[in-house]
Design a protein around this motif. Structure first.
Motif, PDB file in Angstrom:
ATOM      1  N   GLN A 262       0.835  -1.209   0.000  1.00 32.12           N
ATOM      2  CA  GLN A 262       0.000   0.000   0.000  1.00 32.12           C
ATOM      3  C   GLN A 262       0.866   1.254   0.000  1.00 32.12           C
ATOM      4  OE1 GLN A 262      -2.211  -0.764   3.563  1.00 32.12           O
ATOM      5  NE2 GLN A 262      -3.960  -1.650   2.483  1.00 32.12           N
ATOM      6  N   ALA A 325     -11.714  -5.566   5.166  1.00 32.69           N
ATOM      7  CA  ALA A 325     -11.647  -4.332   4.379  1.00 32.69           C
ATOM      8  C   ALA A 325     -11.427  -3.117   5.251  1.00 32.69           C
ATOM      9  CB  ALA A 325     -12.934  -4.167   3.566  1.00 32.69           C
ATOM     10  N   GLU A 329      -7.409  -1.525   3.758  1.00 30.38           N
ATOM     11  CA  GLU A 329      -7.460  -1.679   2.312  1.00 30.38           C
ATOM     12  C   GLU A 329      -8.637  -0.959   1.681  1.00 30.38           C
ATOM     13  OE1 GLU A 329      -6.676  -5.508   0.571  1.00 30.38           O
ATOM     14  OE2 GLU A 329      -6.087  -6.256   2.528  1.00 30.38           O
ATOM     15  N   GLY A 330      -9.790  -0.964   2.338  1.00 31.46           N
ATOM     16  CA  GLY A 330     -10.960  -0.434   1.660  1.00 31.46           C
ATOM     17  C   GLY A 330     -11.679   0.647   2.427  1.00 31.46           C
ATOM     18  N   LYS A 346      -6.248  -4.976  -5.263  1.00 27.74           N
ATOM     19  CA  LYS A 346      -5.854  -4.865  -3.869  1.00 27.74           C
ATOM     20  C   LYS A 346      -4.528  -5.573  -3.638  1.00 27.74           C
ATOM     21  CE  LYS A 346     -10.504  -4.586  -1.886  1.00 27.74           C
ATOM     22  NZ  LYS A 346     -11.464  -5.208  -0.955  1.00 27.74           N
ATOM     23  N   SER A 348      -3.671  -7.305  -1.175  1.00 29.61           N
ATOM     24  CA  SER A 348      -3.910  -8.642  -0.638  1.00 29.61           C
ATOM     25  C   SER A 348      -4.173  -9.642  -1.744  1.00 29.61           C
ATOM     26  CB  SER A 348      -5.086  -8.621   0.337  1.00 29.61           C
ATOM     27  OG  SER A 348      -6.263  -8.171  -0.307  1.00 29.61           O
ATOM     28  N   GLU A 349      -4.844  -9.201  -2.815  1.00 26.49           N
ATOM     29  CA  GLU A 349      -5.099 -10.083  -3.946  1.00 26.49           C
ATOM     30  C   GLU A 349      -3.814 -10.357  -4.713  1.00 26.49           C
ATOM     31  OE1 GLU A 349      -8.011  -7.971  -6.141  1.00 26.49           O
ATOM     32  OE2 GLU A 349      -9.648  -8.391  -4.738  1.00 26.49           O
TER      33      GLU A 349
END
Length: 476
Positions: A262, A325, A329-330, A346, A348-349
């Protein structure tokens, strides 16, 4: 405030500006976590949250061990081919480690690779004793180097980061060290981004999940003890621009990689709201915080954990730590703080994908070898890794298989055994297969007394004293 009046005349932008200003005013992390993002060439700070809070370094200490060792190589005091011997002190270190017996010899080159990829605590001590004469002597070299580099918040007690009184650092100082590695040791920088190593038949991937997954990732090192949480110094390069991200105190091995990704994404993507923030200056000018390091032992290794946390078993964490989330991240704050960028995959993905295919770097014991000699050394190390047979019916099966190695049934049995060995290694990462006794592997019918002696635990290192409750935790 008059600068914002043209924006305020547009009702649709009022709420965007309000949330953006709130994101600037409020701290980004509520939990015990330190984050730092800088430009590698200039040292310019792009983001800093608790960046000068004192922290337990864990295995990030091995970056300084590598820096001091490679400086000695560059100055000609040792070479990458220099043979070092595993001492009883090195062999007694807590996992993660290679598990070599005292008297085993390994080159500086192989010891560095094992230390930086597998985070082997025993190899850190081998290097320390080989370069500095002793743990104390090498620690003095580490501290002298830290002062020279301007790491004013750092002190070292041992070369591997296992818990010890007075072993402290900060995100600021780790970023300074990472810059020094890039600047002073460019010819040896490949050591900090090796995707995986192979010892015998065992392949160990780099604990830094960004390597081989995050575009442009090219360094550096992970770390973990219960008191510190999951630490990571990471770097990546895109279009000639290199950034360094430091994450201290993340909730899992996966989350430290997500946090770093991030930070790097924000740095590479620019920030449309940067004009709202004051300049943070350079990393050296960040003001230290006068405080004690946070102790995260309860969160990392307390009874709430489903299984004991470690750097080798970093995916066995609570699901809420890696997939929520609202964990960075979200959230609305993260969206606006990232400059209203378009939706991106993302982290994480991205980090959940398999690492890019690469050939593991072969490591081995003994002198430097090439060609047929190297192949023979790898085979010899593979034989040393053979586990001792188990008692009861399984022992008889193993002996039978050994006698019929040319049969089809034997080949099938070996395949099942290899699968079982790999499953055991994954389930018990702190017990490296190479730590098994060579004599036990060669003599399946060893006497009970011999087995008891082989099972006797190694002595704890003297330096591991604080936090006491972490003395047996891996510094990965």
């Amino acid at each position: 405030m008059h600068l914002f009046r043209p924006l305020l005349r547009n009702p649709s932008l009022k709420w965007i500006l309000a949330v953006a200003l709130l994101a600037v005013a409020l701290p980004r992390t509520a939990q015990a976590e330190a984050l730092l993002l800088i430009e590698a060439d200039s040292g310019k700070v792009l983001q800093a949250d608790n960046a000068t809070m004192p922290w337990y370094p864990a295995s990030l200490s091995k970056l300084m061990t590598a820096y001091v060792t490679l400086t000695a190589v560059k100055e000609g005091r040792v070479s990458l081919d220099t043979l070092l011997t595993v001492s009883p002190t090195a062999a007694s270190q807590s996992p993660s480690k290679m598990g070599f017996r005292p008297g085993t010899q390994v080159t500086v080159d192989n010891a560095l690779k094992m230390m930086l990829v597998k985070s082997a605590n025993d190899m850190a001590v081998v290097l320390a004793e080989g370069v500095g004469g002793s743990i104390d002597g090498f620690s003095a070299m580490m501290n002298q180097t830290a002062r020279k580099l301007g790491m004013t918040q750092t002190s070292y007690v041992n070369p591997n980061g296992l818990p010890a009184d007075g072993q402290i650092t900060s995100a600021r100082d780790m970023a300074i060290l990472a810059r020094a590695i890039i600047r002073d040791l460019p010819e040896y920088e490949y050591f900090v981004h090796i995707p995986s190593i192979r010892f015998g038949r065992r392949i160990t991937p780099n604990f830094n999940k960004l390597i081989g997954r995050y575009p442009g990732a090219d360094g550096f090192k992970t770390g973990f003890i219960c008191a510190s949480g999951y630490n990571l110094v990471a770097s990546a390069t895109r279009d000639g621009k290199r950034l360094i991200a430091v994450v201290l105190g993340a909730s899992s091995g996966r989350m430290r990689a997500v946090r770093a990704a991030q930070l790097l994404d924000r740095g590479f993507g620019g920030n449309g709201l940067a004009w709202l923030r004051p300049s943070l200056g350079t990393v050296e000018n960040l003001a230290p915080i006068d405080a004690s390091p946070p102790n995260l032992h309860e969160e990392m290794c307390g009874p709430k954990r489903k299984r004991p946390a470690s750097d080798e078993d970093e995916d066995t964490v609570a699901n809420s730590a890696g997939g929520s989330a609202t964990n960075g991240e979200g959230s609305t704050m993260s969206f606006f703080a990232s400059g209203l960028q378009a939706a991106m995959p993302k982290p994480s993905e991205l980090l959940g994908l398999p690492a890019a295919a690469s050939e593991p770097v072969v490591v081995y014991t003994g002198p430097t070898k090439t060609g047929a000699a190297l192949a023979a050394a790898v085979e010899a190390d593979s034989e040393k890794m053979q586990p001792a047979p188990k008692r009861g019916k399984r022992t008889r099966v193993v002996i039978k298989v050994d006698k019929k190695s040319d049969s089809a049934a034997d080949a099938k049995g070996d395949a099942k055994k290899d699968k079982s060995d790999s499953m055991q290694a994954a389930a018990k990462p702190a017990r490296h297969a190479n730590a098994k006794s060579d004599s036990a592997a060669a003599k399946p019918a060893a006497k009970p007394a011999d087995k008891q002696a082989a099972a006797k635990p190694a002595a704890k290192p003297k330096a591991s004293s604080k936090p006491k409750s972490d003395a047996k935790q891996p510094a990965g």
